[in-house]
Design a protein around this motif. Structure first.
Motif, PDB file in Angstrom:
ATOM      1  N   THR A   1       0.851  -1.187   0.000  1.00 28.03           N
ATOM      2  CA  THR A   1       0.000   0.000   0.000  1.00 28.03           C
ATOM      3  C   THR A   1       0.891   1.243   0.000  1.00 28.03           C
ATOM      4  N   ASP A   2       0.320   2.369  -0.325  1.00 25.14           N
ATOM      5  CA  ASP A   2       1.072   3.625  -0.279  1.00 25.14           C
ATOM      6  C   ASP A   2       1.580   3.901   1.136  1.00 25.14           C
ATOM      7  N   ASP A   3       0.769   3.593   2.153  1.00 24.59           N
ATOM      8  CA  ASP A   3       1.190   3.799   3.544  1.00 24.59           C
ATOM      9  C   ASP A   3       2.381   2.917   3.903  1.00 24.59           C
TER      10      ASP A   3
ATOM     11  N   LEU B   1       4.619   1.670   1.803  1.00 26.86           N
ATOM     12  CA  LEU B   1       5.794   2.195   1.090  1.00 26.86           C
ATOM     13  C   LEU B   1       6.359   3.425   1.800  1.00 26.86           C
ATOM     14  N   ALA B   2       5.478   4.315   2.244  1.00 27.20           N
ATOM     15  CA  ALA B   2       5.935   5.518   2.949  1.00 27.20           C
ATOM     16  C   ALA B   2       6.664   5.151   4.238  1.00 27.20           C
TER      17      ALA B   2
END
Length: 133
Positions: A19-21, A23-24
């Motif tokens: 998810t983008d979260d 990856l961040a």
């Protein structure tokens, strides 16, 4: 994220999209602890080149639960997150869920991980096809 067969207890190598979260969070971890990029995601506090041990992870889990005000409960642990993941994605095709969660056998998901909740049962009943008389 690639899960290598030699590191998986099932010997099942697979790739899971992040998810983008997620990856961040990984990018932030790399920023704080720069290196080759091949280091552990959860490094050992005293030996950052080694993975966090299971007992330290368990201590952190219990500490986090206590800080969150959760009462100790049998079955609440790291695997409860996998059960929640499998249950939350119950409306997805089983093949997709198995790939996302890294389950080699769908029977494992059905037998051990997915747990229907009362809301899902009610929704299934309410959405059933009705026969007119």
């Amino acid at each position: 994220m690639r899960w290598r067969a030699e590191h998986e207890k099932t010997g099942y190598e697979h790739v899971t999209p992040l998810t983008d979260d997620a990856l961040a969070a990984l990018e932030e971890a790399r920023r704080v602890n720069p290196g080759s990029g091949n280091g552990p995601v959860l490094p050992a506090p005293k030996q950052p080149s080694h993975c966090l041990g299971r007992y330290m992870a368990l201590r952190w889990w219990y500490k986090a639960a206590k800080l969150a005000g959760l009462e100790p409960k049998r079955g609440r642990g790291w695997h409860s997150l996998r059960r929640k993941f499998a249950s939350d994605l119950m409306d997805q095709p089983l093949k997709v869920l198995c790939e996302l969660g890294g389950w080699k056998e769908p029977t494992t998901v059905l037998r051990c991980y997915q747990q229907a909740n009362p809301g899902q049962l009610r929704k299934a009943l309410d959405g059933r096809r009705r026969v007119r008389t």
